[in-house]
Each structure stands twice: as structure tokens, then as C-alpha cells.
Design a protein around this motif. Structure first.
Motif, mmCIF file in Angstrom:
data_model
loop_
_atom_site.group_PDB
_atom_site.id
_atom_site.type_symbol
_atom_site.label_atom_id
_atom_site.label_comp_id
_atom_site.label_asym_id
_atom_site.label_seq_id
_atom_site.Cartn_x
_atom_site.Cartn_y
_atom_site.Cartn_z
ATOM 1 N N ASN A 74 2.180 16.807 0.808
ATOM 2 C CA ASN A 74 3.253 16.082 1.483
ATOM 3 C C ASN A 74 2.793 14.697 1.907
ATOM 4 N N VAL A 75 3.700 13.740 1.830
ATOM 5 C CA VAL A 75 3.420 12.383 2.284
ATOM 6 C C VAL A 75 3.465 12.345 3.809
ATOM 7 N N VAL A 76 2.437 11.776 4.403
ATOM 8 C CA VAL A 76 2.439 11.545 5.849
ATOM 9 C C VAL A 76 3.068 10.186 6.132
ATOM 10 N N VAL A 77 2.538 9.142 5.495
ATOM 11 C CA VAL A 77 3.115 7.799 5.611
ATOM 12 C C VAL A 77 2.909 7.045 4.306
ATOM 13 N N GLY A 78 3.785 6.081 4.058
ATOM 14 C CA GLY A 78 3.600 5.150 2.964
ATOM 15 C C GLY A 78 4.103 5.642 1.629
ATOM 16 N N SER A 79 3.808 4.841 0.602
ATOM 17 C CA SER A 79 4.192 5.145 -0.770
ATOM 18 C C SER A 79 3.020 4.827 -1.681
ATOM 19 N N ALA A 80 2.687 5.748 -2.579
ATOM 20 C CA ALA A 80 1.568 5.529 -3.495
ATOM 21 C C ALA A 80 1.877 4.456 -4.527
ATOM 22 N N SER A 81 3.149 4.158 -4.754
ATOM 23 C CA SER A 81 3.534 3.228 -5.815
ATOM 24 C C SER A 81 4.171 1.932 -5.310
ATOM 25 N N ASP A 82 4.535 1.863 -4.035
ATOM 26 C CA ASP A 82 5.223 0.688 -3.502
ATOM 27 C C ASP A 82 4.435 0.138 -2.323
ATOM 28 N N ARG A 83 3.973 -1.100 -2.451
ATOM 29 C CA ARG A 83 3.149 -1.701 -1.419
ATOM 30 C C ARG A 83 3.921 -2.713 -0.585
ATOM 31 N N GLY A 84 3.386 -3.029 0.590
ATOM 32 C CA GLY A 84 3.993 -4.040 1.439
ATOM 33 C C GLY A 84 3.513 -3.889 2.862
ATOM 34 N N TYR A 85 4.232 -4.503 3.776
ATOM 35 C CA TYR A 85 3.944 -4.287 5.191
ATOM 36 C C TYR A 85 5.252 -3.980 5.910
ATOM 37 N N VAL A 86 5.425 -2.715 6.272
ATOM 38 C CA VAL A 86 6.592 -2.260 7.017
ATOM 39 C C VAL A 86 6.133 -1.203 8.004
ATOM 40 N N GLU A 87 6.425 -1.385 9.283
ATOM 41 C CA GLU A 87 6.207 -0.323 10.257
ATOM 42 C C GLU A 87 7.430 0.591 10.213
ATOM 43 N N GLY A 88 7.212 1.870 10.079
ATOM 44 C CA GLY A 88 8.329 2.783 9.952
ATOM 45 C C GLY A 88 7.898 4.216 10.157
ATOM 46 N N VAL A 89 8.746 5.135 9.786
ATOM 47 C CA VAL A 89 8.482 6.564 9.910
ATOM 48 C C VAL A 89 8.241 7.150 8.527
ATOM 49 N N GLY A 90 7.104 7.822 8.370
ATOM 50 C CA GLY A 90 6.821 8.523 7.126
ATOM 51 C C GLY A 90 6.873 7.634 5.909
ATOM 52 N N GLU A 91 7.696 8.020 4.933
ATOM 53 C CA GLU A 91 7.764 7.315 3.658
ATOM 54 C C GLU A 91 8.465 5.970 3.745
ATOM 55 N N THR A 92 9.065 5.645 4.886
ATOM 56 C CA THR A 92 9.681 4.322 5.026
ATOM 57 C C THR A 92 8.641 3.255 5.358
ATOM 58 N N ALA A 93 7.484 3.660 5.862
ATOM 59 C CA ALA A 93 6.415 2.706 6.168
ATOM 60 C C ALA A 93 5.794 2.211 4.862
ATOM 61 N N ARG A 94 5.260 1.007 4.898
ATOM 62 C CA ARG A 94 4.594 0.447 3.731
ATOM 63 C C ARG A 94 3.238 -0.127 4.114
ATOM 64 N N PHE A 95 2.259 0.174 3.263
ATOM 65 C CA PHE A 95 0.900 -0.336 3.390
ATOM 66 C C PHE A 95 0.569 -1.073 2.092
ATOM 67 N N LYS A 96 -0.354 -2.026 2.174
ATOM 68 C CA LYS A 96 -0.684 -2.761 0.949
ATOM 69 C C LYS A 96 -1.810 -2.104 0.164
ATOM 70 N N ARG A 97 -2.870 -1.725 0.861
ATOM 71 C CA ARG A 97 -3.960 -0.995 0.203
ATOM 72 C C ARG A 97 -4.802 -0.346 1.289
ATOM 73 N N ILE A 98 -4.803 0.973 1.311
ATOM 74 C CA ILE A 98 -5.526 1.713 2.344
ATOM 75 C C ILE A 98 -6.920 2.058 1.823
ATOM 76 N N PHE A 99 -7.937 1.594 2.541
ATOM 77 C CA PHE A 99 -9.312 1.885 2.143
ATOM 78 C C PHE A 99 -9.924 3.028 2.944
ATOM 79 N N GLY A 100 -9.394 3.292 4.128
ATOM 80 C CA GLY A 100 -9.960 4.365 4.934
ATOM 81 C C GLY A 100 -9.090 4.659 6.138
ATOM 82 N N PHE A 101 -9.442 5.729 6.834
ATOM 83 C CA PHE A 101 -8.744 6.081 8.068
ATOM 84 C C PHE A 101 -9.676 6.920 8.925
ATOM 85 N N LYS A 102 -9.291 7.111 10.170
ATOM 86 C CA LYS A 102 -10.048 7.966 11.071
ATOM 87 C C LYS A 102 -9.086 8.689 11.990
ATOM 88 N N GLN A 103 -9.212 10.008 12.040
ATOM 89 C CA GLN A 103 -8.408 10.783 12.976
ATOM 90 C C GLN A 103 -9.050 10.689 14.361
#
Length: 300
Positions: free
Chosen positions: A42-71
Motif C-alpha cells: 500500500n502507498v503511504v504517501v506520494g507517487s512512484a511515477s509522478d514527481r513534484g512538491y505538494v503537501e497532501g494526504v497519502g497519494e495526493t502528496a508529491r515528492f521529487k526524489r526520496i533518498f531516505g527516511f527515518k521513523q
């Protein structure tokens, strides 16, 4: 022998055991973050095929390129949005994203308050303490420090060549960082680093100081004194995608599943970006898939 765990749409730059959904793996899929139990993804946030910068909920959010994260906790994930030059936050209860530190879409290397500080392709995130977060600022050649209470950003270490993912030592007194062609050990108290492996790109299994890596990008602990490293070729050579093992106790670097000598059905690793040890399995994130390998299979 490795087996395919799941298919992905893009590059799997980072993975962690999912704190919000125990038993799942939380992972980067290009410009999105997803969670999977190996059957359902399941998608938590963002889109694997559509990039950009949008703050949103789940799949409505957009990231340009995610290199890492930390819980940071069960309910909060911080994301290194390298393509947008900032770090963003995810509320796992709602999957709402928000800006954490940095100026979106503006590259730089400026310390200061979180909304003014600038980054240049942030890559790795690591907690040093309850109040301190480190960010490897890839193109700035620095590791930056964020005070989690004030979100003030300062430079922790400068002039470090292309820092990528970081990993804390079990002792809590030092950590390890993937650099351009090498792996460094960093002392927390003195803020000094020692390059352990050769700074020359290549492939060489040898003593640690004489070993050569192509493009170390991610690490995890196999044992308290053994690192497993994703070593992705930086030159597009299919014979240099290897998973490397650094034994600190034995001062030795070895390889798991040499793609130069193993048939594709035994070693289906392509452009290895990330590794994760979970239980008795090693998860290997690449381009287009996450594979697993039983650690009981040993070396090959």
C-alpha cells in the motif's frame, strides 16, 4: 539463494521495519513511500511515477526524489526529499505530509532556523539522541544537525565527500556513513571521521583499509560487529553490483552473491541500493524489486 519479495515501480533507496504496521516493511519506491507484508503493498504517501512538491494526504502528496527516511516514532516519519532539497514529515495516523526543515525546491547550504536553513540533496537521516537528528547533505558535502525541539539547523561535519546513508553503532558512541566510494567511521563526541576503506573506486575484497567499493549506498548490522553494505556500481557495470560484508572484528571485507559469477536465478540483484536485516532474512532493495535472502544460506 535469493528470491523476489515484491516488485516495485522504481528504485528502493531505503527500507525499515514498519513501526506503524508491525511485520511490514516500509520502503522508498522512487518518489513514494510504501508498506508491504510481501503480499499486499500500500502507498503511504506520494507517487512512484509522478514527481513534484505538494503537501497532501497519502497519494495526493508529491515528492521529487526520496533518498531516505527515518521513523521517529510509531506515528511520525521524517523523509529526505532530496529532489526538493528539504526534509518532510508524515503523520502515519492520517498520512498527512508537512514541511519539517529546509526551503522546498531551493538548494543551498545555509544553517539557521528550520524554515530558513537550506539543503542540497539531503539523503540519510539518523537520530543521535532524543533531541538531535543528523542529516547527510549529499551535494553540500556535509552532515547537518537538527535540534528537534527548536528545529535549528547547524553543520555537524563539513567537507565529507558525498555522504549518503548513516548507521549508528550499537554502543551509541560512533556511527558509520557511506561516502562516495568508501565507508567512514564517525566519533560522536569529537565529531571527527576516519575513512575505513580505500577512497579509490573499484572492487576489492581484502582487509578493510585495502578494500575497494564502487558506490556504497546503504548499510545495516548483520551482527554487532559486522556491517552489510549495498554496493551499487556508479559506472553502469553489471558485474559490480554486489552486497559487501565488513567484519570489524576480523578486519575483513567479503561479498555476498557475486553477480559476476552467479546466474540470474541465483543472484537477481540489479543496481543494489539498500539492505535491511530483519529476523533471519536480508532484504535487498534494487531497481524494480525487493529480494530476500535467508541468512542461513551463508556466503556464495
Amino acid at each position: 539463494m535469493a528470491t523476489q519479495y515484491i516488485k516495485t515501480k522504481g528504485s528502493v533507496f531505503h527500507m525499515e521495519e514498519d513501526l506503524y504496521k508491525p511485520g511490514n516493511i516500509l520502503f522508498v519506491d522512487q518518489s513514494s513511500i510504501k508498506t508491504t507484508d510481501g503480499t499486499n503493498t500500500n502507498v503511504v504517501v506520494g507517487s512512484a511515477s509522478d514527481r513534484g512538491y505538494v503537501e497532501g494526504v497519502g497519494e495526493t502528496a508529491r515528492f521529487k526524489r526520496i533518498f531516505g527516511f527515518k521513523q521517529i516514532s510509531k506515528f511520525q516519519v521524517l523523509v529526505a526529499d532530496g529532489g526538493n532539497h528539504c526534509v518532510r514529515s508524515i503523520d502515519r495516523k492520517t498520512n498527512q505530509t508537512s514541511l519539517y526543515v529546509g526551503v522546498p525546491m531551493k538548494e543551498g547550504s545555509v544553517d539557521g532556523p528550520g524554515g530558513i536553513a537550506e539543503f542540497n540533496s539531503p539523503c540519510g537521516l539518523m537520530l543521535v539522541s532524543e533531541s538531535s537528528l543528523l542529516i547527510s547533505d549529499y551535494l553540500s558535502g556535509a552532515i547537518r544537525l537538527v535540534n528537534r525541539k527548536t528545529r535549528e539547523v547547524s553543520t555537524y561535519i563539513s567537507r565529507i565527500t558525498y555522504p549518503k546513508q548513516m548507521l549508528m553503532h550499537p554502543s551509541g558512541t560512533k556511527f558509520y556513513c557511506c561516502m562516495e566510494y568508501s565507508v567512514a567511521e564517525i566519533d560522536i563526541a569529537s565529531r571527527t571521521y576516519n575513512v575505513l576503506t580505500s577512497v579509490e573506486a573499484g572492487y576489492e575484497d581484502s582487509s578493510i583499509d585495502e578494500s575497494k567499493f564502487e558506490w556504497p549506498s546503504s548499510m545495516d548490522w548483520l551482527t554487532p560487529d559486522t556491517l552489510v553494505v549495498a554496493d551499487k556500481s556508479s559506472r553502469g557495470n553489471p558485474n559490480t553490483k554486489r552486497i559487501r560484508v565488513i567484519s570489524l572484528a576480523q578486519n575483513q571485507v567479503t561479498s555476498i552473491c557475486l553477480s559476476v559469477s552467479q546466474s540470474p536465478d541465483k543472484c537477481p540483484f540489479y543496481r543494489v541500493h539498500s539492505v535491511l536485516k530483519s529476523g533471519d532474512k536480508l532484504y535487498i532493495g534494487g531497481d524494480g524489486s525487493i529480494n530476500t535472502r535467508n541468512l542461513s544460506d551463508g556466503m556464495c
